[in-house]
Motif scaffolding. Structure first.
Motif, PDB file in Angstrom:
ATOM      1  N   LYS A   8       9.451  16.251   2.090  1.00  0.00           N
ATOM      2  CA  LYS A   8       9.492  15.721   3.460  1.00  0.00           C
ATOM      3  C   LYS A   8       8.436  14.634   3.645  1.00  0.00           C
ATOM      4  CE  LYS A   8       9.085  16.964   8.350  1.00  0.00           C
ATOM      5  NZ  LYS A   8       8.152  15.850   8.612  1.00  0.00           N
ATOM      6  N   ASN A   9       7.247  14.852   3.086  1.00  0.00           N
ATOM      7  CA  ASN A   9       6.197  13.834   3.158  1.00  0.00           C
ATOM      8  C   ASN A   9       6.673  12.523   2.535  1.00  0.00           C
ATOM      9  OD1 ASN A   9       3.616  16.295   2.391  1.00  0.00           O
ATOM     10  ND2 ASN A   9       4.429  15.660   4.382  1.00  0.00           N
ATOM     11  N   GLU A  10       7.331  12.619   1.394  1.00  0.00           N
ATOM     12  CA  GLU A  10       7.828  11.410   0.728  1.00  0.00           C
ATOM     13  C   GLU A  10       8.898  10.728   1.568  1.00  0.00           C
ATOM     14  OE1 GLU A  10       8.615  10.843  -3.208  1.00  0.00           O
ATOM     15  OE2 GLU A  10       6.872  11.910  -3.988  1.00  0.00           O
ATOM     16  N   ARG A  11       9.784  11.519   2.163  1.00  0.00           N
ATOM     17  CA  ARG A  11      10.824  10.930   3.021  1.00  0.00           C
ATOM     18  C   ARG A  11      10.191  10.224   4.218  1.00  0.00           C
ATOM     19  NH1 ARG A  11      13.424  15.892   2.117  1.00  0.00           N
ATOM     20  NH2 ARG A  11      12.901  16.598   4.243  1.00  0.00           N
ATOM     21  N   ASP A  12       9.164  10.853   4.783  1.00  0.00           N
ATOM     22  CA  ASP A  12       8.478  10.243   5.930  1.00  0.00           C
ATOM     23  C   ASP A  12       7.845   8.907   5.549  1.00  0.00           C
ATOM     24  OD1 ASP A  12       9.199  12.330   7.547  1.00  0.00           O
ATOM     25  OD2 ASP A  12       7.252  13.359   7.449  1.00  0.00           O
ATOM     26  N   LEU A  44       0.821  -1.206   0.000  1.00  0.00           N
ATOM     27  CA  LEU A  44       0.000   0.000   0.000  1.00  0.00           C
ATOM     28  C   LEU A  44       0.862   1.267   0.000  1.00  0.00           C
ATOM     29  CD1 LEU A  44      -2.829   1.161   0.080  1.00  0.00           C
ATOM     30  CD2 LEU A  44      -2.854   0.831   2.567  1.00  0.00           C
ATOM     31  N   VAL A  45       1.941   1.263   0.769  1.00  0.00           N
ATOM     32  CA  VAL A  45       2.852   2.410   0.763  1.00  0.00           C
ATOM     33  C   VAL A  45       3.459   2.587  -0.630  1.00  0.00           C
ATOM     34  CG1 VAL A  45       4.971   3.392   1.726  1.00  0.00           C
ATOM     35  CG2 VAL A  45       3.366   2.193   3.225  1.00  0.00           C
ATOM     36  N   ASP A  46       3.859   1.493  -1.251  1.00  0.00           N
ATOM     37  CA  ASP A  46       4.406   1.564  -2.616  1.00  0.00           C
ATOM     38  C   ASP A  46       3.389   2.140  -3.594  1.00  0.00           C
ATOM     39  OD1 ASP A  46       7.006   0.714  -2.273  1.00  0.00           O
ATOM     40  OD2 ASP A  46       6.523  -1.415  -2.517  1.00  0.00           O
ATOM     41  N   ALA A  91       2.840  -2.502  14.321  1.00  0.00           N
ATOM     42  CA  ALA A  91       3.041  -1.227  13.630  1.00  0.00           C
ATOM     43  C   ALA A  91       2.213  -0.109  14.253  1.00  0.00           C
ATOM     44  CB  ALA A  91       2.695  -1.383  12.153  1.00  0.00           C
ATOM     45  N   ILE A  92       0.943  -0.389  14.555  1.00  0.00           N
ATOM     46  CA  ILE A  92       0.059   0.680  15.025  1.00  0.00           C
ATOM     47  C   ILE A  92       0.417   1.141  16.432  1.00  0.00           C
ATOM     48  CG2 ILE A  92      -1.794  -0.695  16.084  1.00  0.00           C
ATOM     49  CD1 ILE A  92      -2.228   2.358  13.752  1.00  0.00           C
ATOM     50  N   VAL A  93       0.951   0.250  17.254  1.00  0.00           N
ATOM     51  CA  VAL A  93       1.279   0.642  18.631  1.00  0.00           C
ATOM     52  C   VAL A  93       2.698   1.176  18.757  1.00  0.00           C
ATOM     53  CG1 VAL A  93      -0.349  -1.016  19.602  1.00  0.00           C
ATOM     54  CG2 VAL A  93       2.037  -1.679  19.329  1.00  0.00           C
ATOM     55  N   SER A  94       3.539   0.935  17.745  1.00  0.00           N
ATOM     56  CA  SER A  94       4.953   1.277  17.886  1.00  0.00           C
ATOM     57  C   SER A  94       5.438   2.401  16.986  1.00  0.00           C
ATOM     58  CB  SER A  94       5.826   0.032  17.614  1.00  0.00           C
ATOM     59  OG  SER A  94       5.470  -1.041  18.441  1.00  0.00           O
ATOM     60  N   ASP A  95       4.829   2.573  15.825  1.00  0.00           N
ATOM     61  CA  ASP A  95       5.454   3.446  14.835  1.00  0.00           C
ATOM     62  C   ASP A  95       5.082   4.916  15.016  1.00  0.00           C
ATOM     63  OD1 ASP A  95       7.083   2.743  12.169  1.00  0.00           O
ATOM     64  OD2 ASP A  95       5.963   4.626  11.931  1.00  0.00           O
ATOM     65  N   PRO A  96       6.077   5.808  14.952  1.00  0.00           N
ATOM     66  CA  PRO A  96       5.831   7.246  15.124  1.00  0.00           C
ATOM     67  C   PRO A  96       5.114   7.900  13.945  1.00  0.00           C
ATOM     68  CG  PRO A  96       8.146   6.837  14.601  1.00  0.00           C
ATOM     69  CD  PRO A  96       7.521   5.499  14.837  1.00  0.00           C
ATOM     70  N   ARG A 108       8.777   6.905   3.073  1.00  0.00           N
ATOM     71  CA  ARG A 108       9.828   5.918   2.799  1.00  0.00           C
ATOM     72  C   ARG A 108      10.462   5.418   4.095  1.00  0.00           C
ATOM     73  NH1 ARG A 108      10.538   5.680  -2.600  1.00  0.00           N
ATOM     74  NH2 ARG A 108       9.898   7.514  -3.812  1.00  0.00           N
ATOM     75  N   SER A 109      10.612   6.310   5.061  1.00  0.00           N
ATOM     76  CA  SER A 109      11.145   5.898   6.366  1.00  0.00           C
ATOM     77  C   SER A 109      10.168   4.956   7.065  1.00  0.00           C
ATOM     78  CB  SER A 109      11.401   7.122   7.245  1.00  0.00           C
ATOM     79  OG  SER A 109      12.401   7.943   6.687  1.00  0.00           O
ATOM     80  N   PHE A 110       8.879   5.281   6.945  1.00  0.00           N
ATOM     81  CA  PHE A 110       7.845   4.413   7.516  1.00  0.00           C
ATOM     82  C   PHE A 110       7.904   3.027   6.883  1.00  0.00           C
ATOM     83  CE2 PHE A 110       3.293   2.985   6.971  1.00  0.00           C
ATOM     84  CZ  PHE A 110       3.177   2.429   8.238  1.00  0.00           C
TER      85      PHE A 110
END
Length: 462
Positions: A428-432, A413-415, A449-454, A434-436
Motif C-alpha cells: 500500500k505504501n508503494e501504491r501511495d 526523488l520519488v523514483d 504540490a504542498i498545498v494541494s496533494d493528499p 506511485r499515485s503521488f
C-alpha cells in the motif's frame, strides 16, 4: 596625490635611496574593515549588497551579471584609492632605482590617483568578495578551521569536482579554490565573480530561517551558512593529513591539494552539519521516506514563494538527513503556518551552484547552455534524464522562472525512493507513492504540490 606622500618621495630623492620603507606603508595604511554581523534573519539585508543600477564588475561569460551595490560593505572611496596607490607604489619601489625612476613614480602615482578618482565606482570582484565576507585581507585555511576545532581533529567528509568538504567540530567547511591558473580535477577554477553569486545566494537563503512575525515565508530546510571566508596560501598539514586519510580509505577522485601553488586563493563555506546524504543514509521505514518528501517539498515551496527559487540540481547527494528528537518541523508559506510530523528525521538541502534565485533586486543563475555535457548523461539514468527535462522546460532560457524544475527533482526523488532505497514498506505504501508521483507530474510548482496533494495530509499537525 597626498602631500605627505609627495614630501616622502622628495625626501627619498634627496637621500638617493629607494629601498622599500615602512613609512610608505604607514602613510598609505588601510584600516581594517569591521566584520559583518550575523548572517541570519534580519541582520543581513540583501538590498545592501545588490542593486540593478550599477555594475561593479563584469562576470564570467557563463554567468548572468550581478549588479552589486556593496558600498556599505566596502572601505570608503578614499581608503580604496589609498589601497590602490599602495599596491602600485609597492611594485615601483622594489630594488635600487635611480632618481629618474623616483620622478617617474611620482608622475605615475599622480596619474593613478586621477584615474581612481574618475573611476571610483568600479570595485574588482576580489575586493567585492572580501567585503561581502567581512574581510579586508584573506585569512589562512588554518585560521578558519582553528575557530571550530583543534587541527588534529579535522576530518575530510566529502569531495566534489570544485572542492573538498571537511568536518571541523560541529561544522562542515567546504573549500573551493578560485582564480588560479592551475586546473583543478581537470576543470578551470571558479572565478571570484562566480563565487560572489553563490555567497550572496547562500546568505539570501539564510534569511528564510527567521520565524519572526514579519516574515511571510520561512523554513529551516536549506543548510545554514554559518560563516564565509576568503583564504589564501597552501593547504595546512592537518588538512593534507585528513585528505590523505580519506584517499586511503575511499580512493579520492580529486587532485592532491599539495599541487596548489603557495598563493592559491579559496572561498570557505562554513556550514551547519546537516548529517549524511540520502545516497548513504539508511531509511528505516515508510514514515521516514514520507517525512523526507514533505520536508523537501515544503522547503522548495517556501523558497519559491520568497525568491522564485529553483534548485536545479537536487540529486540524492544534495539532500542531507539526520535523526533528532524533534517531533515536528514548522514552515511558513505566504503567511500561513504549517507544522508537519517528522518521524524524528530532519533534512537539509545543500549545494546551490546551479540554482536560480530572484533576490528582489537581481536574478542570480547559472547559464547551463555553457555546459552541454550536463545533458549528455546515460539514457535512462534518473539524474541525467532530469537535467534533460529541465532543458525542455526552460527551453534554454535559464534566467527565467520555471518552478516546474523543482517538480522534476521531486519526481526524481520519488523514483530514487522507489528504486534505489531499501526501507520497511508495505505494498500500500508503494501504491501511495506511485499515485503521488502521478499527481505530482501534473503540478507546476512545489508550492502547488504542498498545498494541494493528499499525500501529506496525515503529516500535517497545523
Amino acid at each position: 596625490m597626498s602631500s605627505r606622500l609627495e614630501k616622502w618621495l622628495i625626501a627619498k630623492k634627496l637621500n638617493y635611496s629607494c629601498e622599500p620603507s615602512s613609512t610608505l606603508s604607514k602613510i598609505l595604511e588601510t584600516p581594517t574593515m569591521p566584520p559583518l554581523g550575523p548572517m541570519s534573519g534580519n541582520d543581513f539585508n540583501i538590498v545592501d549588497v545588490i542593486t540593478p543600477e550599477k555594475a561593479v564588475f563584469e562576470t564570467n561569460s557563463k554567468l548572468h551579471s550581478v549588479h552589486s551595490r556593496i558600498r556599505s560593505y566596502l572601505p570608503s572611496k578614499g581608503v580604496l584609492e589609498r589601497n590602490s596607490l599602495a599596491q602600485k607604489s609597492s611594485s615601483m619601489f622594489v630594488g635600487h632605482e635611480g632618481c629618474e625612476d623616483i620622478e617617474g613614480a611620482v608622475k605615475k602615482l599622480s596619474l593613478a590617483s586621477t584615474s581612481s578618482l574618475s573611476d571610483h565606482d568600479y570595485v574588482d570582484p576580489v575586493t567585492a568578495l572580501l567585503a561581502v565576507c567581512g574581510q579586508s585581507v584573506p585569512s589562512t585555511l588554518l585560521e578558519v578551521f582553528s575557530k571550530y576545532c583543534e587541527p588534529e581533529n579535522i576530518v575530510k567528509v566529502g569531495e566534489g569536482t570544485y572542492g573538498e568538504a571537511f568536518k571541523a567540530g560541529n561544522t562542515v567547511c567546504k573549500i573551493v579554490p578560485i582564480d588560479g591558473d592551475l586546473l583543478v580535477n581537470g576543470e578551470v577554477q571558479k572565478r571570484s565573480e562566480e563565487l560572489l553569486e553563490e555567497v550572496i545566494l547562500s546568505r539570501t537563503l539564510n534569511n528564510l530561517r527567521s520565524h519572526d512575525a514579519d516574515f511571510d515565508n520561512s523554513c529551516t530546510t536549506f543548510i545554514e551558512t554559518l560563516d564565509l571566508r576568503v583564504c589564501q596560501g597552501p593547504y595546512d598539514p592537518s588538512l593534507v593529513k585528513a585528505w590523505e586519510y580519506w584517499d586511503e580509505k575511499h580512493g579520492s577522485e580529486n587532485d592532491h591539494p599539495k599541487e596548489f601553488p603557495e598563493k592559491q586563493c579559496y572561498v570557505v563555506f562554513v556550514l551547519q552539519h546537516g548529517g549524511k546524504d540520502l545516497e548513504s543514509f539508511v531509511l528505516s521505514n515508510f514514515d521516514e521516506a514520507q517525512s523526507l518528501l514533505v520536508q523537501v517539498t515544503a522547503g522548495l515551496a517556501v523558497a519559491e514563494a520568497a525568491y522564485e527559487f529553483e534548485h536545479r540540481d537536487l540529486h540524492w547527494g544534495n539532500i542531507l538527513l539526520r535523526r533528532n528528537e524533534s517531533a515536528t518541523v514548522q514552515f511558513i508559506l505566504e503567511g500561513k503556518k504549517m507544522i508537519f510530523r517528522t518521524s524524528g528525521l530532519l533534512i537539509s538541502i545543500i549545494d546551490f551552484t546551479l540554482s536560480r534565485i530572484n533576490t528582489g533586486q537581481d536574478i542570480l543563475f547559472l547559464d547551463l547552455t555553457s555546459d552541454p555535457y550536463l545533458f549528455k548523461g546515460p539514457k535512462g539514468d534518473r539524474q541525467a534524464e532530469t537535467y534533460r527535462k529541465m532543458k525542455e522546460v526552460t527551453e534554454d532560457f535559464w534566467e527565467g522562472s520555471f518552478p516546474k524544475t523543482n517538480v522534476l527533482w521531486l519526481l526524481y526523488l520519488v523514483d530514487i525512493l522507489l528504486l534505489k532505497k531499501s526501507f520497511d514498506r508495505s505494498s500500500k505504501n508503494e501504491r501511495d507513492m506511485r499515485s503521488f508521483k502521478k499527481r505530482l507530474s501534473k503540478y507546476n510548482s512545489a508550492k502547488e504540490a504542498i498545498v494541494s496533494d493528499p499525500f501529506f495530509s496525515n503529516l500535517l499537525v497545523v
